[in-house]
Design an enzyme around this catalytic site. Structure first.
Site, short mmCIF file in Angstrom:
data_model
loop_
_atom_site.label_atom_id
_atom_site.label_comp_id
_atom_site.label_asym_id
_atom_site.label_seq_id
_atom_site.Cartn_x
_atom_site.Cartn_y
_atom_site.Cartn_z
CE LYS A 90 39.13 -15.77 -15.29
NZ LYS A 90 39.76 -15.86 -13.99
CG ASN A 103 23.34 -0.56 -18.39
OD1 ASN A 103 22.59 -0.46 -17.43
ND2 ASN A 103 22.96 -1.18 -19.51
CE LYS A 116 18.68 7.26 -28.24
NZ LYS A 116 19.34 7.24 -26.96
CG ASP A 123 22.48 0.48 -27.74
OD1 ASP A 123 21.28 0.18 -27.83
OD2 ASP A 123 22.89 1.55 -27.25
O1 PMT Z 1 17.32 1.53 -13.59
P1 PMT Z 1 17.68 2.82 -12.88
O2 PMT Z 1 18.94 2.72 -12.08
O3 PMT Z 1 16.52 3.36 -12.09
O4 PMT Z 1 18.02 3.93 -14.01
C1 PMT Z 1 17.01 4.42 -14.84
C2 PMT Z 1 17.48 4.54 -16.30
C3 PMT Z 1 18.59 5.58 -16.41
C4 PMT Z 1 18.00 3.20 -16.83
C5 PMT Z 1 16.20 4.97 -17.12
O5 PMT Z 1 15.72 6.17 -16.61
C6 PMT Z 1 16.53 5.12 -18.59
O6 PMT Z 1 16.95 6.18 -19.06
N1 PMT Z 1 16.29 4.01 -19.38
C7 PMT Z 1 16.64 3.92 -20.79
C8 PMT Z 1 18.10 3.63 -20.95
C9 PMT Z 1 18.50 3.43 -22.41
O7 PMT Z 1 18.84 2.34 -22.79
O8 PMT Z 1 18.37 4.48 -23.17
P2 PMT Z 1 18.75 4.51 -24.77
O9 PMT Z 1 18.71 5.93 -25.09
O10 PMT Z 1 20.04 3.78 -24.99
O11 PMT Z 1 17.60 3.69 -25.47
C10 PMT Z 1 16.41 4.32 -25.97
C11 PMT Z 1 15.22 3.45 -25.76
O12 PMT Z 1 15.34 2.28 -26.57
C12 PMT Z 1 15.02 2.98 -24.33
O13 PMT Z 1 13.65 3.05 -24.05
C13 PMT Z 1 15.52 1.54 -24.37
O14 PMT Z 1 14.82 0.71 -23.41
C14 PMT Z 1 15.20 1.11 -25.79
N2 PMT Z 1 16.11 0.10 -26.38
C15 PMT Z 1 17.44 0.31 -26.44
C16 PMT Z 1 18.25 -0.64 -27.02
C17 PMT Z 1 17.67 -1.82 -27.52
N3 PMT Z 1 18.42 -2.78 -28.07
N4 PMT Z 1 16.35 -1.99 -27.45
C18 PMT Z 1 15.55 -1.05 -26.90
O15 PMT Z 1 14.32 -1.21 -26.84
#
Ligand code: PMT
Length: 406
Positions: free
Chosen positions: A291, A212, A340, A281
């Site tokens: 490849k 991403n 969440k 995820d």
């Molecule tokens: O890096 P930048 O370009 O500055 O952009 C910032 C950002 C958009 C990445 C940041 O502000 C942000 O929103 N980060 C979280 C992105 C994310 O993965 O969101 P989510 O809603 O999918 O996940 C929820 C939370 O679970 C997040 O804190 C994530 O780190 C965590 N997570 C998600 C998946 C996973 N397998 N393990 C996790 O711990």
């Protein structure tokens, strides 16, 4: 940026000879508007790009460039005493090399040698120069010595090439000055803070991956701010081009599995965990060793498996740290974030509308709503990522204090 943080503060802006010198005019103008007392110091080459009259008018003060002409009036020692912070923007390969190796042959390079207050260097140059071993090494040397080296922005360069080498935008320069002036605090002294940042890459084959656009800017801003507040900070970062913040223990990883392992290695040794990383995820079920070939097929089916949930695992730790997560959402942002917060048993969630202009991935600004475990909701305006980091850590400080008082 809050003007009060710059009101009455004394800042030197060093301008060197690159095409981006004209952008320093906007920096000087904004610093002055925010109440700072600014002195501009130009190199001879910078004066070929922008006339000193422009900087003199914007700063309301004579421009300094000639060691000999001005000796009676002002010298490098006086300038060093004046400066509470100095920013060199744009910084050419030449001034970076001189500063790194102690060469003092004009007013700016001599002044840089004498400064005891924080210095920020904002490089701007052709991509190949920036990536040259000499410049990389010199920037690393400066960073080691505590100089804040800003990351170049990417895009079309004056030479017509595309790539990294542009001067960061004025907001990033201003944030760096504000951070430098804020100095160190001991608010988080004795606290161990673990932050994840950036994207993860989930390999399909040796040359392809799922990922991403996360740049790491949000997570790195949090790491810098936590460090500035005196915390013992560890940053676990996915692949980004940012330089490790000084004073922060930085571990670089690639996949979600590696990020999970690096985080788990600190289980039970953390007071505050902040998940700013955009962790994938899903990962491909199989990683091909070679490849993948198109083999004439018009369709390809990729089987995906869930990656480990890093925040869920942190929630199991004993003792359990304060857990702050982000929610990157594109619709019904607050409702999804609240869901969440509960599902992942967080103490605070940063609801991030990543489809809003100026917010989310890659930008230098962000817009978020903070929602905590007792349902307090704070809708914040668009601000720089450095400012949002400060808001998040202010809230973390309150939550830690209320935990301790229970
Ligand atoms: O890096 P930048 O370009 O500055 O952009 C910032 C950002 C958009 C990445 C940041 O502000 C942000 O929103 N980060 C979280 C992105 C994310 O993965 O969101 P989510 O809603 O999918 O996940 C929820 C939370 O679970 C997040 O804190 C994530 O780190 C965590 N997570 C998600 C998946 C996973 N397998 N393990 C996790 O711990």
């Amino acid at each position: 940026m809050s003007g009060s943080q710059l009101q009455g503060r004394r800042v030197i802006v060093g301008v060197t000879g690159g095409i981006a010198a004209y952008k320093a005019c906007d920096l000087v103008s904004k610093l002055v508007k925010a109440g700072a007392e600014v002195r501009v110091m130009m190199t001879e080459n910078a004066r070929r790009f922008v006339g000193e009259m422009t900087f003199a008018t914007l700063s309301g003060s004579p421009v300094h460039y000639d060691m000999w002409r001005e000796r009676s009036e002002i010298d490098h020692i006086a300038m060093a005493d004046f400066a509470e912070a100095t920013i060199v923007a744009p910084a050419t390969a030449n001034i970076i090399g001189k500063f790194a190796h102690g060469i003092a042959d004009d007013l700016l390079s001599t002044t840089l040698m004498t400064l005891t207050s924080p210095v920020i260097v904002a490089p701007a140059m052709n991509t190949h120069m920036l990536e040259s071993a000499a410049v990389r090494k010199n920037l690393a040397l400066l960073a080691e010595r505590g100089v804040r080296v800003l990351e170049c922005a990417e895009g079309r360069l004056a030479c017509g090439e595309e790539g990294a080498g542009r001067l960061p935008n004025t907001q990033v320069l201003l944030d760096a000055v504000v951070e430098a002036l804020a100095g160190e605090s001991d608010q988080f002294a004795g606290l161990r803070v673990l932050i994840t940042a950036g994207p993860t890459r989930e390999p399909i084959d040796p040359v392809r991956f799922i990922s991403n656009p996360s740049s790491g800017k949000m997570g790195y801003a949090l790491a810098r701010e936590a460090r500035r507040r005196g915390a013992d900070v560890t940053l676990v970062t996915g692949p980004v081009t940012l330089q490790a913040p000084s004073g922060v223990q930085t571990t670089r990883v690639s996949s979600a599995e590696q990020m999970h392992e690096a985080v788990q290695a600190l289980a039970g040794e953390v007071d505050i965990f902040i998940g700013a990383a955009a962790v994938a995820d899903w990962r491909p079920a199989e990683r091909e060793q070679q490849k993948l070939k198109k083999s004439g097929s018009e369709e390809m089916v990729l089987r995906l498996l869930r990656t480990p949930d890093i925040i869920d695992a942190v929630g199991e730790w004993e003792p359990r740290p304060l857990i702050i997560g982000f929610a990157a959402e594109t619709e019904d942002v607050v409702r999804h974030a609240e869901e969440k917060l509960r599902r992942k048993a967080m103490d605070l969630i940063v609801a991030n509308d990543v489809s809003a202009p100026g917010a989310g991935f890659e930008t230098d600004t962000n817009r978020a709503t903070l929602i905590d475990v007792i349902g307090r909701e704070t809708d914040l305006p668009l601000m720089s990522k450095a400012e949002l980091a400060a808001e998040i850590l202010d809230r973390a400080g309150c939550l830690i204090a209320s935990r301790e008082s229970q």
